[in-house]
Design a protein around this motif. Structure first.
Motif, PDB file in Angstrom:
ATOM      1  N   LEU A 167      15.273 -17.116  49.848  1.00  0.00           N
ATOM      2  CA  LEU A 167      14.662 -18.030  50.810  1.00  0.00           C
ATOM      3  C   LEU A 167      15.677 -19.028  51.331  1.00  0.00           C
ATOM      4  CD1 LEU A 167      11.162 -18.842  49.283  1.00  0.00           C
ATOM      5  CD2 LEU A 167      11.652 -17.585  51.377  1.00  0.00           C
ATOM      6  N   GLU A 168      16.496 -19.554  50.433  1.00  0.00           N
ATOM      7  CA  GLU A 168      17.531 -20.496  50.844  1.00  0.00           C
ATOM      8  C   GLU A 168      18.496 -19.837  51.823  1.00  0.00           C
ATOM      9  OE1 GLU A 168      21.171 -22.887  48.804  1.00  0.00           O
ATOM     10  OE2 GLU A 168      19.297 -22.789  47.697  1.00  0.00           O
ATOM     11  N   ALA A 205       7.931 -10.104  25.119  1.00  0.00           N
ATOM     12  CA  ALA A 205       7.539 -11.362  25.751  1.00  0.00           C
ATOM     13  C   ALA A 205       8.759 -12.163  26.186  1.00  0.00           C
ATOM     14  CB  ALA A 205       6.672 -12.188  24.791  1.00  0.00           C
ATOM     15  N   ILE A 206       9.780 -12.183  25.333  1.00  0.00           N
ATOM     16  CA  ILE A 206      11.012 -12.910  25.674  1.00  0.00           C
ATOM     17  C   ILE A 206      11.666 -12.288  26.891  1.00  0.00           C
ATOM     18  CG2 ILE A 206      13.349 -13.459  24.867  1.00  0.00           C
ATOM     19  CD1 ILE A 206      12.096 -13.569  21.998  1.00  0.00           C
ATOM     20  N   LEU A 207      11.764 -10.962  26.915  1.00  0.00           N
ATOM     21  CA  LEU A 207      12.393 -10.282  28.054  1.00  0.00           C
ATOM     22  C   LEU A 207      11.563 -10.431  29.324  1.00  0.00           C
ATOM     23  CD1 LEU A 207      13.799  -7.089  26.303  1.00  0.00           C
ATOM     24  CD2 LEU A 207      15.071  -9.056  27.181  1.00  0.00           C
ATOM     25  N   VAL A 208      10.221 -10.393  29.205  1.00  0.00           N
ATOM     26  CA  VAL A 208       9.365 -10.602  30.383  1.00  0.00           C
ATOM     27  C   VAL A 208       9.597 -11.994  30.946  1.00  0.00           C
ATOM     28  CG1 VAL A 208       6.959 -10.932  31.104  1.00  0.00           C
ATOM     29  CG2 VAL A 208       7.599  -8.904  29.813  1.00  0.00           C
ATOM     30  N   ASP A 209       9.616 -13.021  30.083  1.00  0.00           N
ATOM     31  CA  ASP A 209       9.850 -14.393  30.551  1.00  0.00           C
ATOM     32  C   ASP A 209      11.232 -14.539  31.195  1.00  0.00           C
ATOM     33  OD1 ASP A 209       7.366 -15.147  29.662  1.00  0.00           O
ATOM     34  OD2 ASP A 209       8.108 -16.133  27.830  1.00  0.00           O
ATOM     35  N   ALA A 210      12.235 -13.981  30.551  1.00  0.00           N
ATOM     36  CA  ALA A 210      13.602 -14.094  31.076  1.00  0.00           C
ATOM     37  C   ALA A 210      13.748 -13.374  32.407  1.00  0.00           C
ATOM     38  CB  ALA A 210      14.599 -13.536  30.059  1.00  0.00           C
ATOM     39  N   LEU A 211      13.193 -12.174  32.504  1.00  0.00           N
ATOM     40  CA  LEU A 211      13.296 -11.405  33.743  1.00  0.00           C
ATOM     41  C   LEU A 211      12.498 -12.064  34.870  1.00  0.00           C
ATOM     42  CD1 LEU A 211      14.466  -8.941  35.127  1.00  0.00           C
ATOM     43  CD2 LEU A 211      12.490  -7.626  34.325  1.00  0.00           C
ATOM     44  N   THR A 212      11.328 -12.593  34.531  1.00  0.00           N
ATOM     45  CA  THR A 212      10.511 -13.290  35.534  1.00  0.00           C
ATOM     46  C   THR A 212      11.263 -14.511  36.070  1.00  0.00           C
ATOM     47  OG1 THR A 212       8.466 -12.543  34.498  1.00  0.00           O
ATOM     48  CG2 THR A 212       8.313 -14.458  35.937  1.00  0.00           C
ATOM     49  N   ALA A 213      11.838 -15.298  35.165  1.00  0.00           N
ATOM     50  CA  ALA A 213      12.592 -16.482  35.590  1.00  0.00           C
ATOM     51  C   ALA A 213      13.777 -16.089  36.461  1.00  0.00           C
ATOM     52  CB  ALA A 213      13.063 -17.274  34.367  1.00  0.00           C
ATOM     53  N   TRP A 214      14.485 -15.041  36.087  1.00  0.00           N
ATOM     54  CA  TRP A 214      15.648 -14.595  36.869  1.00  0.00           C
ATOM     55  C   TRP A 214      15.215 -14.138  38.257  1.00  0.00           C
ATOM     56  CZ3 TRP A 214      17.420 -10.098  39.167  1.00  0.00           C
ATOM     57  CH2 TRP A 214      18.762 -10.115  39.541  1.00  0.00           C
ATOM     58  N   ASN A 262      12.515 -15.007  39.895  1.00  0.00           N
ATOM     59  CA  ASN A 262      12.050 -16.164  40.663  1.00  0.00           C
ATOM     60  C   ASN A 262      13.219 -16.952  41.244  1.00  0.00           C
ATOM     61  OD1 ASN A 262       9.378 -15.554  40.224  1.00  0.00           O
ATOM     62  ND2 ASN A 262       9.152 -16.982  38.519  1.00  0.00           N
ATOM     63  N   ARG A 263      14.265 -17.147  40.444  1.00  0.00           N
ATOM     64  CA  ARG A 263      15.460 -17.830  40.965  1.00  0.00           C
ATOM     65  C   ARG A 263      16.086 -17.022  42.084  1.00  0.00           C
ATOM     66  NH1 ARG A 263      16.694 -18.400  35.594  1.00  0.00           N
ATOM     67  NH2 ARG A 263      18.374 -16.898  35.795  1.00  0.00           N
ATOM     68  N   ARG A 264      16.128 -15.716  41.922  1.00  0.00           N
ATOM     69  CA  ARG A 264      16.708 -14.835  42.941  1.00  0.00           C
ATOM     70  C   ARG A 264      15.907 -14.938  44.234  1.00  0.00           C
ATOM     71  NH1 ARG A 264      21.299 -11.501  43.553  1.00  0.00           N
ATOM     72  NH2 ARG A 264      20.739  -9.985  45.122  1.00  0.00           N
TER      73      ARG A 264
END
Length: 131
Positions: free
Chosen positions: A49-50, A31-40, A42-44
């Motif tokens: 887009l930027e 769960a921790i790795l899923v959250d961390a990878l998802t956040a990374w 999403n930022r990417r």
């Protein structure tokens, strides 16, 4: 949802931190790795887009800057013209009703012409025939 197993190699300090987080009640390494990878990711995605829109936004910013500069030149020109006209035109006498009527008629014609130009989209400046 189908889950796929991955084998990861982490540096010891990072692995120790993951173990400490996973030791808390209700937390798992997955769960921790899923959250961390998802956040990374999403930022990417936001960064992509930027990157994609930054060129267009820069171009629009430069265009707006040119419009602002052009508007400043036009307003300054108008202000100087009005000052010039007021300086060279002699004021009408209080009892010069014919002069005042002619001035009002010319002003009304001017306002009407500006209204027609604005409504039709015609431009005096930049047009070939000046009309």
């Amino acid at each position: 949802m189908e889950k796929i197993r991955h084998q990861l190699f982490l540096p010891r300090p990072l692995s120790d931190r993951l173990e400490a987080l996973a030791a808390k009640p209700g937390a798992t390494k997955s769960a921790i790795l899923v959250d961390a990878l998802t956040a990374w990711l999403n930022r990417r995605g936001a960064s992509e887009l930027e990157d994609r829109f930054s060129i267009r936004l820069d171009r629009m910013t430069r265009s707006i800057g040119r419009v602002e500069a052009d508007t400043h030149v036009m307003l300054e020109t108008l202000a100087l013209f009005i000052r010039f006209e007021l300086a060279i035109q002699t004021p009408l006498a209080e009892n010069d009703q014919a002069g005042r009527a002619l001035g009002a008629k010319r002003f009304e014609a001017f306002v009407t012409q500006v209204g027609r130009h604005v409504a039709s989209g015609r431009r005096t400046l930049g047009s070939e025939d000046g009309q």
